[in-house]
Scaffold this active site. Structure first.
Site, PDB file in Angstrom:
ATOM      1  N   GLY A  52    -101.111  69.684 -21.802  1.00  0.00           N
ATOM      2  CA  GLY A  52    -101.647  68.386 -21.430  1.00  0.00           C
ATOM      3  C   GLY A  52    -103.099  68.523 -21.054  1.00  0.00           C
ATOM      4  O   GLY A  52    -103.714  69.584 -21.222  1.00  0.00           O
ATOM      5  N   ALA A  53    -103.678  67.449 -20.550  1.00  0.00           N
ATOM      6  CA  ALA A  53    -105.094  67.452 -20.211  1.00  0.00           C
ATOM      7  C   ALA A  53    -105.402  68.403 -19.064  1.00  0.00           C
ATOM      8  O   ALA A  53    -106.485  68.993 -19.014  1.00  0.00           O
ATOM      9  CB  ALA A  53    -105.529  66.033 -19.840  1.00  0.00           C
TER      10      ALA A  53
ATOM     11  N   LYS B 299     -95.052  75.626 -15.768  1.00  0.00           N
ATOM     12  CA  LYS B 299     -96.197  74.717 -15.873  1.00  0.00           C
ATOM     13  C   LYS B 299     -97.344  75.272 -15.030  1.00  0.00           C
ATOM     14  O   LYS B 299     -97.217  75.419 -13.818  1.00  0.00           O
ATOM     15  CB  LYS B 299     -95.819  73.320 -15.397  1.00  0.00           C
ATOM     16  CG  LYS B 299     -96.961  72.306 -15.418  1.00  0.00           C
ATOM     17  CD  LYS B 299     -96.460  70.953 -14.953  1.00  0.00           C
ATOM     18  CE  LYS B 299     -97.562  69.921 -14.909  1.00  0.00           C
ATOM     19  NZ  LYS B 299     -97.059  68.592 -14.478  1.00  0.00           N
TER      20      LYS B 299
ATOM     21  N   ASP C 201     -95.081  56.958 -15.298  1.00  0.00           N
ATOM     22  CA  ASP C 201     -95.440  57.492 -16.610  1.00  0.00           C
ATOM     23  C   ASP C 201     -94.187  57.691 -17.466  1.00  0.00           C
ATOM     24  O   ASP C 201     -94.022  58.707 -18.119  1.00  0.00           O
ATOM     25  CB  ASP C 201     -96.204  58.812 -16.454  1.00  0.00           C
ATOM     26  CG  ASP C 201     -96.980  59.193 -17.714  1.00  0.00           C
ATOM     27  OD1 ASP C 201     -97.243  58.302 -18.549  1.00  0.00           O
ATOM     28  OD2 ASP C 201     -97.323  60.372 -17.869  1.00  0.00           O
TER      29      ASP C 201
ATOM     30  N   ASN D 107     -92.038  62.243 -21.965  1.00  0.00           N
ATOM     31  CA  ASN D 107     -91.595  62.764 -20.671  1.00  0.00           C
ATOM     32  C   ASN D 107     -90.083  62.709 -20.498  1.00  0.00           C
ATOM     33  O   ASN D 107     -89.577  62.792 -19.381  1.00  0.00           O
ATOM     34  CB  ASN D 107     -92.279  61.999 -19.531  1.00  0.00           C
ATOM     35  CG  ASN D 107     -93.741  62.376 -19.390  1.00  0.00           C
ATOM     36  OD1 ASN D 107     -94.153  63.443 -19.821  1.00  0.00           O
ATOM     37  ND2 ASN D 107     -94.531  61.498 -18.801  1.00  0.00           N
TER      38      ASN D 107
END
Length: 354
Positions: free
Chosen positions: A37-38, A55, A152, A157
């Site tokens: 991801g960003a 993560k 989100d 997700n």
């Protein structure tokens, strides 16, 4: 390893992470990258002989960036550590040194986004779509019962288990506790799935804030449910910003005209313009169960497929974990099977990496 609790700070408020959730980096081994991801990368790995998803959150460069990402990391850890449910990704632990790391169960079924893409142009059998929707609604009911808004909710997700029978919600990077008086950031989530109350001519500007509540998740759920039924991208032909503008200022929604009346009612009630008119997730679950009871007896579940495209990387449209899954090779063999046949040397020791 120090057995004392670790202190984290969430936007100025400290909370204590119980020692049982503190990851010892010496026992953490990092394997192939499986998502990005960003602000974070996700790796397949192993912790104390358990296959896991790791993560790793980037801290940022400037003091402001670092403070913002540390607060977001702490908020995600706080929520994961206190909310457990069969439809939420299982939290294993976290550490903040030498880098910020969140460790969860490794889910082998891939994202709902990739699953639907591989199924096109076919659609999910209606009963399967409703069962998946129930999994999502139960996860959201659990979060809301703890006063947490996800903010989100989207197919990227949502991850499937290896048997493709259960959906679990992941990525709490944008989740936060609800407060009736708190001014919350409006520009959160992913535009195509975001509730219209998150927008105005003012709040579309970066950094502005606006009041909203947990009903933003009900709107996002409706868009996901529409996708489950139609297996098409909502607001086709529009960019993300065009979709957001159409939903917020023109009250545009995907069409529900071709759906059975009861299913259309669930969708249209969840994406109503007035948040207070939308049902809560307890009510949504009841409506879904009622609709499920009216369907014909279950047919065989979706035929198994070879997910050759699972090696493709679909970068998320918002920061955070895009996937917590194992990559498959072209023969459909999961890395889990490979992991069982390889020694621990297959992974890099986390301490050596950092």
């Amino acid at each position: 390893m120090d057995s004392e609790n670790w202190l984290y700070s969430v936007e100025g408020t400290e909370f204590s992470l119980d020692a049982k959730w503190v990851i010892d980096p010496k026992h953490l081994f990092v394997g192939p990258r499986i998502g990005e991801g960003a602000h974070a990368k996700v790796y397949e790995g192993r912790y104390r002989n358990q296959n896991v998803a790791i993560k790793i959150v980037h801290r940022g460069e400037t003091p402001e960036e670092i403070a913002k990402r540390e607060a977001r990391f702490a908020r995600e850890v706080a929520m994961l550590s206190r909310v457990q449910h069969k439809n939420l990704v299982k939290f294993i632990g976290a550490c903040k040194e030498p880098v910020m790391v969140i460790v969860t169960e490794l889910l082998l079924g891939g994202t709902l986004r990739k699953y639907l893409l591989n199924l096109r142009p076919r659609c999910l059998e209606t009963r399967v779509a409703v069962v998946f929707a129930l999994d999502i609604a139960r996860a959201m009911e659990c979060l809301h019962s703890h006063g947490i808004i996800h903010r989100d909710l989207k197919p990227e997700n949502l991850i499937l288990t290896a048997d493709h029978k259960t959906v679990k919600l992941v990525d709490f990077g944008l989740a936060r506790e609800e407060s009736l008086t708190e001014m919350m950031t409006a520009e959160t989530g992913t535009y195509r799935w975001m509730a219209p109350e998150l927008y105005s001519t003012v709040t579309l500007r970066h950094g502005e804030k606006k009041h909203y509540n947990h009903k933003v998740d009900a709107y996002s759920f409706a868009i996901v449910l529409w996708e489950l039924v139609h297996n098409r991208l909502p607001f086709e032909g529009m960019s993300n910003l065009q979709a957001a503008y159409a939903a917020a200022f023109k009250n545009v929604r995907p069409s529900a005209e071709d759906l059975p009346e009861d299913l259309a009612l669930i969708l249209t009630s969840c994406w109503k313009e007035d948040p207070n008119a939308r049902p809560n997730f307890t009510q949504i679950i009841k409506m879904l169960l009622h609709y499920l009871s009216m369907l014909s007896p279950p047919e065989p579940l979706i035929p198994s497929r070879s997910f050759a495209s699972d090696n493709m990387v679909f970068p998320p449209e918002s920061p955070g974990t895009s996937s917590l899954m194992a990559i498959r090779d072209d023969l459909g063999e999961t890395t889990k099977a490979k992991m069982e046949n390889k020694s621990r040397g297959f992974f890099f020791c986390f301490n050596h990496c950092y």
